[in-house]
Design a protein around this motif. Structure first.
Motif, short mmCIF file in Angstrom:
data_model
loop_
_atom_site.label_atom_id
_atom_site.label_comp_id
_atom_site.label_asym_id
_atom_site.label_seq_id
_atom_site.Cartn_x
_atom_site.Cartn_y
_atom_site.Cartn_z
N MET A 244 -2.79 10.56 4.90
CA MET A 244 -2.35 9.74 3.78
C MET A 244 -2.02 8.32 4.24
N TRP A 245 -1.30 8.19 5.35
CA TRP A 245 -0.90 6.88 5.85
C TRP A 245 -2.08 6.08 6.42
N TRP A 246 -3.15 6.78 6.81
CA TRP A 246 -4.31 6.11 7.42
C TRP A 246 -4.87 5.02 6.50
N THR A 247 -4.89 5.27 5.20
CA THR A 247 -5.41 4.28 4.26
C THR A 247 -4.63 2.98 4.33
N LEU A 248 -3.34 3.05 4.59
CA LEU A 248 -2.48 1.87 4.55
C LEU A 248 -2.36 1.16 5.89
N ILE A 249 -2.41 1.90 6.99
CA ILE A 249 -2.13 1.27 8.29
C ILE A 249 -3.28 1.43 9.28
N ASN A 250 -4.45 1.80 8.80
CA ASN A 250 -5.63 1.92 9.66
C ASN A 250 -5.88 0.59 10.37
N PRO A 251 -5.86 0.56 11.72
CA PRO A 251 -6.03 -0.69 12.45
C PRO A 251 -7.49 -1.04 12.74
N LEU A 252 -8.43 -0.18 12.35
CA LEU A 252 -9.83 -0.37 12.70
C LEU A 252 -10.59 -0.96 11.52
N PRO A 253 -11.01 -2.24 11.61
CA PRO A 253 -11.70 -2.88 10.49
C PRO A 253 -12.96 -2.13 10.06
N GLU A 254 -13.68 -1.54 11.02
CA GLU A 254 -14.94 -0.87 10.69
C GLU A 254 -14.75 0.45 9.97
N ARG A 255 -13.52 0.94 9.88
CA ARG A 255 -13.26 2.23 9.23
C ARG A 255 -12.35 2.11 8.01
N ARG A 256 -12.11 0.92 7.54
CA ARG A 256 -11.25 0.76 6.37
C ARG A 256 -12.00 1.14 5.10
N MET A 257 -11.33 1.93 4.25
CA MET A 257 -11.95 2.41 3.03
C MET A 257 -11.28 1.87 1.77
N ALA B 47 8.58 8.75 10.50
CA ALA B 47 8.05 9.01 11.84
C ALA B 47 6.53 8.83 11.91
N VAL B 48 5.81 9.38 10.94
CA VAL B 48 4.35 9.35 10.99
C VAL B 48 3.80 7.92 11.04
N PRO B 49 4.18 7.03 10.10
CA PRO B 49 3.62 5.67 10.19
C PRO B 49 4.05 4.92 11.43
N LEU B 50 5.30 5.13 11.90
CA LEU B 50 5.74 4.44 13.11
C LEU B 50 4.92 4.87 14.32
N ILE B 51 4.69 6.17 14.44
CA ILE B 51 3.87 6.67 15.55
C ILE B 51 2.46 6.12 15.48
N MET B 52 1.89 6.12 14.29
CA MET B 52 0.52 5.64 14.13
C MET B 52 0.41 4.15 14.44
N LEU B 53 1.40 3.37 14.02
CA LEU B 53 1.39 1.93 14.30
C LEU B 53 1.56 1.65 15.79
N GLY B 54 2.18 2.58 16.51
CA GLY B 54 2.39 2.39 17.93
C GLY B 54 1.19 2.75 18.80
N ILE B 55 0.16 3.33 18.20
CA ILE B 55 -1.04 3.71 18.94
C ILE B 55 -2.05 2.57 18.89
N PRO B 56 -2.49 2.05 20.03
CA PRO B 56 -3.43 0.91 20.02
C PRO B 56 -4.81 1.30 19.51
N GLU B 57 -5.55 0.28 19.11
CA GLU B 57 -6.88 0.48 18.50
C GLU B 57 -7.80 1.27 19.42
N TRP B 58 -7.79 0.97 20.71
CA TRP B 58 -8.76 1.61 21.61
C TRP B 58 -8.49 3.10 21.78
N ILE B 59 -7.25 3.54 21.60
CA ILE B 59 -6.98 4.98 21.61
C ILE B 59 -7.49 5.61 20.32
N TRP B 60 -7.27 4.92 19.18
CA TRP B 60 -7.79 5.46 17.92
C TRP B 60 -9.30 5.63 17.97
N ARG B 61 -10.00 4.65 18.53
CA ARG B 61 -11.47 4.75 18.59
C ARG B 61 -11.90 5.94 19.45
#
Length: 306
Positions: free
Chosen positions: A165-178, A90-104
């Motif tokens: 934990m999932w943020w490292t793998l599916i982070n959609p924001l290039p400026e915040r990738r670690m 559920a967690v990665p699916l929900i995160m992948l469904g949120i567009p970049e502009w909402i994450w920002r």
């Protein structure tokens, strides 16, 4: 099937939680639709992203409010299925469904910015897997299952740390990738290793570990939080969890540990193949989207030029 016919519709489907889930889905479509213009840089959200978000929410509902949740109070194997659905599906699916502009927009909230250190790959992996393993120490697990408020809070914390934990793998924001492609591969292996001790303890234990699934009185008390009526009636009618079990508590416990590890291996192996494929393409100059132009990557939390 599996004794579900003995329980009411409310016990099986948690109408209040279902209503909350439907409101959450409706809120998502309002935000990406009529309210999208209030977000800087907003744009259309693809059908694929919408399907991912809704699928993730449905998986979360089934795990925490649907029949899987109820069965998770009866059989340990279904408890582990609920864990896997909640935090690995559920967690990665929900995160992948949120567009970049909402994450920002979300990441501009000050409290979240102050807690950004928790999203560091190693910290996030240690925190989530540590809390998951701690929860499955028998004494702690039974205590959490028997205390409703603690149970809800612990599950909420697990959900949030799973997101970190999932943020490292599916982070959609290039400026915040670690993490680079190779770093993500190492991160996947780290998570696979960290969960192994807890699963191993459960699989190879020579006795039943959890009173919730073996002691009738403890089981009835835990069931009192997810079904209506007097828990004592459960004891009178069924005698304990073994009434519903397809296998002995020990075998059920082993199946649960194997199922959790197996599901984790499948999910992370799929993610490993995906990350390796794109990393290989980039290293060989085939990923035009990242090789052309002037991409920026995050190295240790600071922007650097690629």
């Amino acid at each position: 099937m599996l004794g579900l016919s003995y329980f009411s519709f409310a016990d099986l489907w948690s109408p209040l939680f279902l209503a909350a889930i439907l409101l959450l889905i409706a809120g998502y479509f309002v935000v990406i639709g009529p309210l999208s213009g209030k977000f800087p840089g907003s744009g259309p959200v693809s059908l694929w992203q919408r399907l991912l978000f809704v699928s993730g929410i449905i998986a979360l509902y089934l795990a925490q409010g649907g029949p899987v949740s109820l069965l998770g109070h009866i059989m340990f194997s279904f408890h582990m299925l609920s864990m896997a659905l909640s935090y690995l599906v559920a967690v990665p699916l929900i995160m992948l469904g949120i567009p970049e502009w909402i994450w920002r927009a979300l990441l501009k909230v000050n409290p979240l910015r102050r807690l950004s250190f928790l999203a560091h790959p190693v910290v996030a992996a240690l925190v989530f897997n540590g809390l998951f393993s701690l929860y499955h120490i028998p004494a702690i697990h039974d205590y959490v299952m028997l205390n409703f408020t603690v149970h809800r809070l612990y599950y909420l914390v697990l959900f949030l740390t799973a997101g970190l934990m999932w943020w490292t793998l599916i982070n959609p924001l290039p400026e915040r990738r670690m993490a680079s492609g190779l770093g993500k591969i190492g991160f996947i292996f780290l998570n696979m290793v960290l969960l192994t001790p807890a699963c191993g303890l459960i699989i190879f234990a020579d006795q039943t570990l959890y009173a919730t699934y073996s002691d009738p009185d403890t089981w009835a008390q835990a069931m009192g939080y997810c079904v209506s009526g007097d828990p004592a009636v459960l004891l009178q009618n069924f005698g304990g969890p073994t009434f519903f079990g397809l296998m002995s508590p020990k075998v059920d416990q082993q199946v649960g540990g194997i199922a959790m590890k197996f599901i984790q291996e499948i999910i992370f192996a799929s993610m490993l193949a995906y990350v390796f494929y794109h990393w290989y393409k980039k290293e060989n100059g085939q990923d035009d989207a990242e090789v052309s132009g002037s991409p920026s990557e995050v190295d240790g939390g600071h922007l650097t030029r690629a």
